[in-house]
Every structure is written in C-alpha cells, then in structure tokens.
Motif scaffolding. Structure first.
Motif, PDB file in Angstrom:
ATOM      1  N   UNK A   2       0.827  -1.204   0.000  1.00  0.00           N
ATOM      2  CA  UNK A   2       0.000   0.000   0.000  1.00  0.00           C
ATOM      3  C   UNK A   2       0.864   1.259   0.000  1.00  0.00           C
ATOM      4  N   UNK A   3       0.376   2.311  -0.651  1.00  0.00           N
ATOM      5  CA  UNK A   3       1.099   3.582  -0.722  1.00  0.00           C
ATOM      6  C   UNK A   3       1.161   4.272   0.635  1.00  0.00           C
ATOM      7  N   UNK A   4       0.078   4.178   1.399  1.00  0.00           N
ATOM      8  CA  UNK A   4       0.011   4.769   2.729  1.00  0.00           C
ATOM      9  C   UNK A   4       0.007   3.656   3.771  1.00  0.00           C
ATOM     10  N   UNK A   5       0.292   4.006   5.020  1.00  0.00           N
ATOM     11  CA  UNK A   5       0.297   3.006   6.084  1.00  0.00           C
ATOM     12  C   UNK A   5      -1.071   2.330   6.163  1.00  0.00           C
ATOM     13  N   UNK A   6      -1.086   1.029   5.967  1.00  0.00           N
ATOM     14  CA  UNK A   6      -2.326   0.255   5.935  1.00  0.00           C
ATOM     15  C   UNK A   6      -2.129  -1.006   6.772  1.00  0.00           C
TER      16      UNK A   6
END
Length: 261
Positions: free
Chosen positions: A48-52
């Motif tokens: 994922x591009x962002x913290x997921x």
C-alpha cells in the motif's frame, strides 16, 4: 483484499457481508462492529502507498477482519489536502450506501492504535479471477455501476487492483482516498462505456443520490468534506442526470491511472 498482510497473527475467517439475502453480517451491523469494536493490529499491507494495517475487530460476540489506515500514515500529496484521505474514504462509503449499489465495504472514521483513521471491513476475493481481463469486461453490469459511482465521487485512482470480485458474484471497490476533488480528476480503467447512454437503473440510483445530497447524505458528507467539495458532488450528479451519458476522458488529466493494476 488483493495484497497479502505481513504478520504473525491469525484471524478466523472474515465475516462476509450479506449480499442479496446471502448469509453474513449486515452493513449496519458491520458499521457498529467497526465503530465500537476493539481494534488489534495483526499485520501490515506492505504494497500500500500509505500506512495500511490488517486488523481484527471484536465487539461483544462478533469479530471480523478489517483494514485500518491511520491519518498519521498518509503520504502527503500535491493535489489533495494533507490528512484528509481517511475522511474521503468514509465519504465514498456514504455515497455507495446511499446509492444502493453497496460498492464500498462498510467504512468508518474512528480512533485506532496509531491515532484516528479509517477502518474498513476486510473482503475476501475470488483468487481465480484474472483482474487484468476482468476489468476490461463490457458485459458486466456491476462494473458499469462502479464506473458511474467513480464519476460521481470523481475517483482519481480506479486501478484494476481496487476491484474486489468475491466468490458469490459481488464486486466491491476499495481505495477511495483520492476522491471528491473540485477539479475534474477522473482516472479509471473502466472507460468501456465512455459516452454511452446511462442505464435506467443508473439513472434511478443517481436520482436517489441527488435527493439524498439535499438531505441526510449531504449532512454526512459536510462532516467529511469541504462545502465546495459537497457542492461539486451535487454538480457531477446533476451533469450525469442532464446528459444521461457516461463521461468521456478529458484532455487535461491522464485518463488511466498508472500502474493500471
């Protein structure tokens, strides 16, 4: 989801949403579970591009797997205000629910182990489906509904990997953080119906949305988006109802996200 979570913890089989009377948890019950349940991080979705984070959530005797995206883990973007992606994901769920399409899995905004963020029910997919081929289908009404939904929320990132076909025939859509811009940013892999007439079913759903945008839905979106963004959403629905056609790619913005999968 399509990505594999990394971590040691194991959860029991995720709770499934009831679709067309099927067995599982209702959307309302899922929202209650996600909002009030105890959240525990089990792993992280590494692609994922962002913290997921892949999490378990438990409330009374109910439990499920879910995704947690804290605001603190959002990567800054040049064209969206910092710290707003989680609320946009929840706004997309609200539009999905109000339309009757049930495209977005139940999603809430709440406090979590890493601060406030969005929490969304985890959906198990049919691993046998080739997404690269699936996303190009022209004979599937469900994909066409998602194309209309993306036009309403001005989705700037509808990749094939954001489509979740399940083994009961339903298709969900996820990753709606870059949505609801006041500028036309529609980027999608679902251009099969560009310029085509909208179906009667789509027009009915858009009519319901327009009514709801002047009522309860509008109030819920006002708590998640700016007033200008809510007005622009109304304008997009008005435009779709007025033209009666799917939008076509514009020339000022790339029409397809990269990578497309």
């Amino acid at each position: 989801m399509t990505e594999e979570p990394a971590g040691e913890g194991e959860l029991t089989a995720p709770v499934r949403l009831a679709v067309d009377g099927g067995a599982g948890i209702s959307a309302d019950d899922a929202v209650t579970l996600l909002s009030a349940g105890e959240l525990s991080i089990e792993g992280r979705v590494m692609d994922a591009s962002n913290a997921t984070f892949y999490c378990g959530v438990t409330f009374d005797s109910a439990s499920a797997a879910c995704v947690y995206k804290p605001v603190a883990g959002e990567r800054p973007l040049w064209d969206f205000p910092t710290g707003t992606l989680a609320e946009r994901e929840v706004a997309a769920y609200e539009v999905s629910a109000a339309s009757g399409w049930a495209i977005v899995p139940p999603t809430v905004y709440r406090e979590g182990p890493a601060g406030p963020g969005m929490v969304q029910l985890w959906v198990e997919i049919d691993e046998s489906i080739d997404i690269a081929r699936f996303m190009r289908r022209r004979d599937m009404e469900r994909l066409r509904e998602i194309a209309v939904f993306d036009a309403v929320i001005n989705n700037a990132d509808r990749k094939g990997g954001h489509l979740l076909p399940t083994d009961d025939g339903h298709v969900y859509g996820i990753d709606h953080g870059v949505t609801f811009s006041v500028e036309d940013k529609l980027r999608t892999v679902l251009w099969q119906w560009a310029g085509a007439r909208l179906t009667g079913h789509a027009l009915d759903a858009l009519g319901r949305l327009r009514t709801e945008l002047d009522g309860a839905l509008g109030e819920r979106l006002a708590a998640l988006l700016t007033r200008h963004e809510v007005r622009s959403t109304r304008s997009r629905v008005d435009r779709l109802l007025s033209t009666g056609r799917h939008p076509q790619p514009g020339g000022d913005w790339p029409a397809v996200p990269w990578p497309p999968i």
